[in-house]
Scaffold this motif. Structure first.
Motif, mmCIF file in Angstrom:
data_model
loop_
_atom_site.group_PDB
_atom_site.id
_atom_site.type_symbol
_atom_site.label_atom_id
_atom_site.label_comp_id
_atom_site.label_asym_id
_atom_site.label_seq_id
_atom_site.Cartn_x
_atom_site.Cartn_y
_atom_site.Cartn_z
ATOM 1 N N LYS A 144 95.972 14.311 -57.563
ATOM 2 C CA LYS A 144 94.966 15.031 -58.348
ATOM 3 C C LYS A 144 93.581 14.403 -58.176
ATOM 4 O O LYS A 144 92.602 15.106 -57.970
ATOM 5 N N ARG A 145 93.532 13.080 -58.254
ATOM 6 C CA ARG A 145 92.239 12.395 -58.099
ATOM 7 C C ARG A 145 91.644 12.675 -56.721
ATOM 8 O O ARG A 145 90.469 12.970 -56.577
ATOM 9 N N TYR A 146 92.497 12.588 -55.695
ATOM 10 C CA TYR A 146 91.997 12.773 -54.335
ATOM 11 C C TYR A 146 91.457 14.180 -54.141
ATOM 12 O O TYR A 146 90.348 14.380 -53.650
ATOM 13 N N ASN A 149 88.277 14.962 -56.176
ATOM 14 C CA ASN A 149 87.114 14.277 -55.598
ATOM 15 C C ASN A 149 86.686 14.938 -54.288
ATOM 16 O O ASN A 149 85.498 15.184 -54.064
ATOM 17 N N MET A 162 86.393 15.262 -66.589
ATOM 18 C CA MET A 162 87.805 15.044 -66.877
ATOM 19 C C MET A 162 88.021 15.171 -68.385
ATOM 20 O O MET A 162 87.196 14.714 -69.166
ATOM 21 N N ARG A 202 82.577 10.490 -62.065
ATOM 22 C CA ARG A 202 83.464 11.152 -63.009
ATOM 23 C C ARG A 202 82.844 11.102 -64.396
ATOM 24 O O ARG A 202 82.238 10.104 -64.783
#
Ligand code: SF4
Ligand code: ZN
Ligand code: ZN
Length: 323
Positions: A144-146, A149, A162, A202
């Protein structure tokens, strides 16, 4: 005891906020939450006309609350919102999440990018985790983070928003403290910094909004959200225990949570200094060109191991087409 009245307008109250010594009616409660979000965005410099914020919309209550508050503020301040929803591939739960996220975006007039991980990578998150022999949540978090981003980089977004609420941040930072992982606390403020071309800042708009406030705000705003919990959610992780303890403490000492989170923000430079001492330099993944802590990034390594090929470049191509 007489029914509580709104401290501002005298209408029947729906919320009592002991730490602020307030009782609030629905509209003043919503305003109370929106002012918190507005102040956080102002402090980090995100209330700019033309700023573009990619909003991670899971379909849960926090993303619903965040999306609604941001969409109201975007009309006042002229920043731009784009939603992103990742379909994790967990059967009915994921399909319901997707429908809810799309509806929440539509009702707030926010365009929504939907990416199916199974379609993008060739396998859903739990299968990737099994092949990589790693816990589902750790793979899920990394993927999810990758992807968010990478999407933010391709969309030239200024921030990725977030939906972490105050209780999440308190529990997570206290857990980091218990592990004495003080350097990682540096990244838990209301916003992180962008690293040109590699990582987008973020943003945590619900930094000062507690879990209960977030739930009530989502309910009062009529934004759809999913009550179901992820089938892979671990039972009683330590964060959940910390949240329960903090809520008991808050009852005896109203204000203990909000004071902690504000002090944490004011002391972030201390933790950042510790992080800087580690001499961790942001590096560029040689495979996909995004942020890495040295050598190939975690996502390219994970997908190389689980899927036979590093998927970073493929994901970036896909997102570039979408952007
Ligand atoms: Fe992903 Fe579910 Fe774990 Fe959350 S609980 S990180 S959605 S697998
Ligand atoms: Zn009122
Ligand atoms: Zn990579």
């Amino acid at each position: 005891q007489a029914a509580a009245r709104c401290s501002i307008c005298g209408a029947p109250a729906v919320a009592r906020i002991p730490y602020a010594r307030l009782s609030l009616c629905p509209s003043h409660f919503m305003e109370f939450v929106e002012r918190k979000v507005e102040r956080v965005l102002r402090r980090v410099g995100a209330l700019r006309r033309g700023a573009r914020i990619l909003v991670a919309v899971s379909g849960g209550k926090d993303s619903a609350a965040m999306l609604t508050a941001l969409s109201k503020l975007s009309k006042l301040y002229g920043f731009e919102l784009v939603g992103i929803h990742l379909v994790l591939g967990f059967g009915a739960y994921s399909e319901k999440s997707r429908g809810t996220a799309e509806k929440a975006c539509r009702e707030n007039g926010v365009p929504c990018i939907v990416i199916s991980i199974e379609e993008a990578l060739g396998a859903p998150v739990h299968v990737i985790a099994r092949r990589a022999r790693r816990p589902v949540c750790s793979v899920c978090g990394l993927v999810k983070r990758y992807i968010t981003n990478a999407a933010a980089v391709e969309l030239r977004a200024d921030y990725v928003a977030m939906g972490h609420n105050a209780d999440d941040i308190i529990a997570y930072t206290l857990k980091l403290f218990l592990n004495q992982d003080l350097e990682s606390i540096a990244k838990m403020g209301p916003a992180t910094e962008s690293i040109e071309g590699l990582a987008v800042a973020r943003l945590r708009p619900l930094y000062e909004v507690t879990e209960r406030e977030s739930l009530l705000y989502a309910l009062l705003s009529n934004t759809p959200f999913l009550h179901d919990e992820c089938p892979y959610r671990p039972v009683a992780p330590i964060e959940q225990r910390i949240k329960e303890s903090m809520n008991r403490l808050e009852e005896e000492h109203p204000g203990v949570k909000i004071n902690y989170i504000r002090r944490l923000e004011s002391r972030l430079t201390v933790y950042k200094r510790l992080a800087a001492e580690k001499e961790w330099k942001p590096q560029k993944c040689p495979t996909c060109g995004l942020l890495s802590s040295g050598g190939e990034c975690g996502f390219c390594r994970l997908t190389r191991r689980a899927l036979g090929e590093p998927k970073g470049p493929h994901v970036r191509r896909l997102l570039r087409e979408l952007a």
